[in-house]
Enzyme design. Sequence first.
Site, PDB file in Angstrom:
ATOM      1  CG  HIS A  46      -0.378  -0.033   2.517  1.00  8.84           C
ATOM      2  ND1 HIS A  46      -1.123  -0.202   3.650  1.00  8.84           N
ATOM      3  CD2 HIS A  46       0.894   0.089   2.953  1.00  8.84           C
ATOM      4  CE1 HIS A  46      -0.348  -0.162   4.713  1.00  8.84           C
ATOM      5  NE2 HIS A  46       0.897   0.007   4.308  1.00  8.84           N
ATOM      6  CG  ASN A  47       0.131   4.128   1.589  1.00  8.40           C
ATOM      7  OD1 ASN A  47      -1.026   4.099   1.166  1.00  8.40           O
ATOM      8  ND2 ASN A  47       0.410   4.089   2.877  1.00  8.40           N
TER       9      ASN A  47
END
Length: 344
Positions: free
Chosen positions: A251-252
Amino acid sequence: MADKRFFAKSGSYSIADLAERVGGELMNCPAPDTVIEDVASVEEAAGSDICFVENRRYVAALGSSKAGVCLLPRNIADRAPEAMPLIVSERPRRAFAKIAALFYPQEDHRTGVDQSAHVDPSAELGDGCFVGPGATIGAGAKIGAGVKICANACVGEAVVIGDGTVIGENASVSHALIGARVVIYPGARVGTCGFGFEVDESGLVKMPQLGRAIIEDDVEIGANSCVDRGSGPDTVIGRATMIDNLVQIGHNVQIGKGCIICGQAGIAGSARIGNYVVLAGQVGVGGHLEIGDGVQVAAMSGVSNSIAPGQKVGGMPTVPINDFRRQIAAVKALGRRKSDQENK
């Protein structure tokens, strides 16, 4: 040679036409109108085939090849058989790829929605789409023109998919904005929940993953790879980045344009990868690190610190590539010395 049961050939082309299409120079070619029927390896090519040789490792095979024409660099042109027509190119592998795509264009002309597929009434489908058997498209999804959603693929609610994109068999896409001409191969997962927790003695609290997965134009995501959505900021894959099979992107993560991420690589959450970075097979990148533009990381390396632009690194943890090679040489030398001592 391509198996015609699986790959449809577009036609035949003259040597002169092929040379012009790749900007190559004809050599030893008294009959440039000679027709070439197919592509083949240098070892298997027949008189109506075109092959390529890129480096000197294949010079022996070139000398005995029966190919009708060969793509090669100028520095080994003199090693070809005397009667073999040549197309000289600075980048013969790239030229051959273009010619192979000319002979075997990857076109999919299927359109329509299979009767076993489920498309929510609120979803929007552009012209010329194909939705295969068992595929599902959720409420509010917006699907561009010419998109192929193959058998048993799942497109979640409100997902946006650009023109000409292909979602492979059994792939799933959720919480995502997908660009044009993207290829998501079978079994890949895009937009799944990121891996984020807060843990203390009172127990585990899962962090809500409220971001998106944004996949820009011309990206490819290999079979069974996973791209998690962001936890608040988005996960972003830049234009024309190529992701191999069995890759994990947390994620991210933000990846720039034109990167190559090879099989079994893993990128932990919130890492930032620049443009034109190469991560070889089984590379691991730690979370919250920054890898600059043009960095190349050797296979099976562990990246535990940020890397400045343009560096070539290897090892676990990574060090400059020449240091890594010296480390390997030192370990080998140590092993030889120990073996010599044991054999005395």
